[in-house]
Design an enzyme around this catalytic site. Structure first.
Site, PDB file in Angstrom:
ATOM      1  CD1 TRP A 103      59.341  97.019  25.936  1.00 54.80           C
ATOM      2  CD2 TRP A 103      61.377  96.435  26.653  1.00 54.80           C
ATOM      3  NE1 TRP A 103      59.210  96.379  27.142  1.00 54.80           N
ATOM      4  CE2 TRP A 103      60.438  96.014  27.600  1.00 54.80           C
ATOM      5  CE3 TRP A 103      62.729  96.190  26.890  1.00 54.80           C
ATOM      6  CZ2 TRP A 103      60.784  95.355  28.772  1.00 54.80           C
ATOM      7  CZ3 TRP A 103      63.090  95.528  28.061  1.00 54.80           C
ATOM      8  CH2 TRP A 103      62.134  95.120  28.982  1.00 54.80           C
ATOM      9  CG  ASP A 171      61.016  94.097  20.606  1.00 54.56           C
ATOM     10  OD1 ASP A 171      60.524  92.968  20.814  1.00 54.56           O
ATOM     11  OD2 ASP A 171      61.519  94.797  21.520  1.00 54.56           O
ATOM     12  CE  LYS A 195      57.727  90.802  28.239  1.00 58.13           C
ATOM     13  NZ  LYS A 195      58.817  91.618  27.707  1.00 58.13           N
TER      14      LYS A 195
HETATM   15  C1  LIG Z   1      59.899  92.166  27.576  1.00 54.03           C
HETATM   16  C2  LIG Z   1      60.320  92.873  26.338  1.00 54.03           C
HETATM   17  C3  LIG Z   1      61.670  92.924  25.949  1.00 54.03           C
HETATM   18  C4  LIG Z   1      62.787  92.354  26.767  1.00 54.03           C
HETATM   19  O1  LIG Z   1      62.872  91.007  26.595  1.00 54.03           O
HETATM   20  P1  LIG Z   1      64.016  90.124  27.279  1.00 54.03           P
HETATM   21  O2  LIG Z   1      63.726  88.796  26.677  1.00 54.03           O
HETATM   22  O3  LIG Z   1      63.804  90.192  28.759  1.00 54.03           O
HETATM   23  O4  LIG Z   1      65.338  90.667  26.880  1.00 54.03           O
HETATM   24  C5  LIG Z   1      61.959  93.567  24.763  1.00 54.03           C
HETATM   25  N1  LIG Z   1      61.014  94.113  24.000  1.00 54.03           N
HETATM   26  C6  LIG Z   1      59.706  94.090  24.351  1.00 54.03           C
HETATM   27  C7  LIG Z   1      58.688  94.714  23.461  1.00 54.03           C
HETATM   28  C8  LIG Z   1      59.333  93.472  25.529  1.00 54.03           C
HETATM   29  O5  LIG Z   1      58.042  93.441  25.874  1.00 54.03           O
END
Ligand SMILES: *Cc1c(COP(=O)(O)O)cnc(C)c1O
Length: 360
Positions: A103, A171, A195
């Site tokens: 990521w 993030d 998540k």
């Molecule tokens: C799953 C994830 C993403 C991607 O997210 P999307 O909503 O599918 O674009 C980005 N960063 C982290 C840390 C993730 O776990």
């Protein structure tokens, strides 16, 4: 009662059963309107209450101060990988990144389209099994970007770095609201909801107001944070249903002791499964270094790939779903987000013990 498996998928991921039950009960007739929340105008007073409550709950449950805007955007966390630099990367000043996995790398790639990227540290040398330490940031960087929890590799920042005056952008897609923190330490926080907070289709963005002043005038309207901040995330049609479910997850979180309560539960779950791995005489081997272990995604290997496949399959037969690891680590991964119950992790640990006893 309806059968519910223990769902260890990394995302979209398990949601509290109570939330799904409420959604089910309200689906045809939302609060006496005679129509579904899926059909209602986002300009209606009923929907206005939904999005306003969701936003207030983020402020309340996560302790977001007034000088931050809470936005509900689309395009997933991946859209933030370019929206962040497009809005807040200052001309002539680069951005600092810590490369802790997939990521972070994706965010680095997008930021390079907007300016200089300085990767101050990376854990790629050991397949991202740790969080780098003793970091030095550029004091004139536009911002520092980190990924709080590395969903794929099963590592997590145990404490956040001090970036001084430089805004920290984080993030938190896979660990938002899983533990207590001081939002004031961050310039921006973003998270795809799917998540730890809700269904796919909405991304929570928390941005300090002064950072929105950096946005260049010539950016397309939809790409400017200010567009969405000024219109309460309703400049255009938002992800109505995903926000509605997220609101209920926030209510659930609040009534279960808030972030402090969930953090205690997450620590208990994490201790249970890491103890099971550490006490397996090497049958199960964790991917992450112990001081970088994630409380959200537990990554581990078995002695052979055949055993790993067998373990995933036997787990499924026991109602333990989604345990196959990501291909870049292999093995197994148990995602134990906020909504995973202690009972779920207990059942997993018992299963792992039995599996080891019958296969070593
Ligand atoms: C799953 C994830 C993403 C991607 O997210 P999307 O909503 O599918 O674009 C980005 N960063 C982290 C840390 C993730 O776990």
């Amino acid at each position: 009662m309806v059968y519910r498996a223990f769902n260890f998928y990394a995302g979209p991921a398990t949601l509290p059963t109570e939330v799904l039950e409420t959604a089910q009960a309200e689906l045809l007739n939302y609060k006496g309107t005679g129509i579904s929340i899926l059909e209602i105008s986002h300009r209606s007073k009923e929907y206005d209450a939904v999005i306003n409550d969701a936003t207030s709950l983020v402020h309340e449950v996560f302790g977001v101060p007034e000088e931050y805007k809470v936005l509900w955007l689309q395009g997933g966390a991946s859209t933030q990988f370019y929206m962040v630099p497009a809005n807040i990367l200052l001309p002539g000043k680069g951005a600092d990144f810590v490369n802790t996995g997939v990521w972070a790398k994706k965010a680095i790639k997008e930021a390079k389209l907007y300016g200089d990227v300085n990767v101050v540290a990376s854990s790629e040398d050991r397949n991202f099994c740790y969080i780098p330490k003793d970091l030095k940031f550029n004091q004139d960087a536009s911002y520092v970007h980190i990924a709080s929890n590395n969903t794929i590799f099963g590592t997590q920042w145990q404490t956040y770095p001090d970036t001084g005056e430089v805004p920290l952008v984080c993030d938190m897609s896979s660990d938002i609201m899983s533990r207590e923190l001081d939002v004031k330490k961050f310039g921006m926080i973003f998270a795809g909801a799917q998540k730890n907070m809700g269904p796919a289709g909405v991304t929570l963005v928390i941005v300090r107001e002064d950072l929105m002043e950096r946005t260049p005038e010539d950016l397309p309207t939809m790409m400017k944070y200010k567009t969405h901040a000024d219109k309460n995330s309703m400049f255009n049609t938002p992800s109505c249903f995903a926000i509605y479910i997220s609101k209920m997850v926030l209510e659930w979180l609040k009534s279960n002791g808030g972030v402090a309560g969930i953090e205690a539960r997450n620590r208990e779950k994490g201790a249970m499964i890491y103890d099971a791995i550490d006490n397996s005489n090497g049958f199960y081997k964790g991917h992450a270094d112990p001081d970088s272990r994630s409380l959200m995604n537990v990554t581990f290997r078995l002695p052979t790939e055949e055993l790993e496949a067998q373990c995933v399959q036997d787990g499924l037969a026991r109602g333990l779903v989604g345990l196959k690891g990501h291909r870049s680590v292999g093995g197994m991964r148990a995602s134990i987000y906020n909504a995973m119950t202690v009972q779920g992790v207990k059942t997993l640990c018992e299963f792992l013990k039995e599996f080891q006893e019958s296969h070593q």
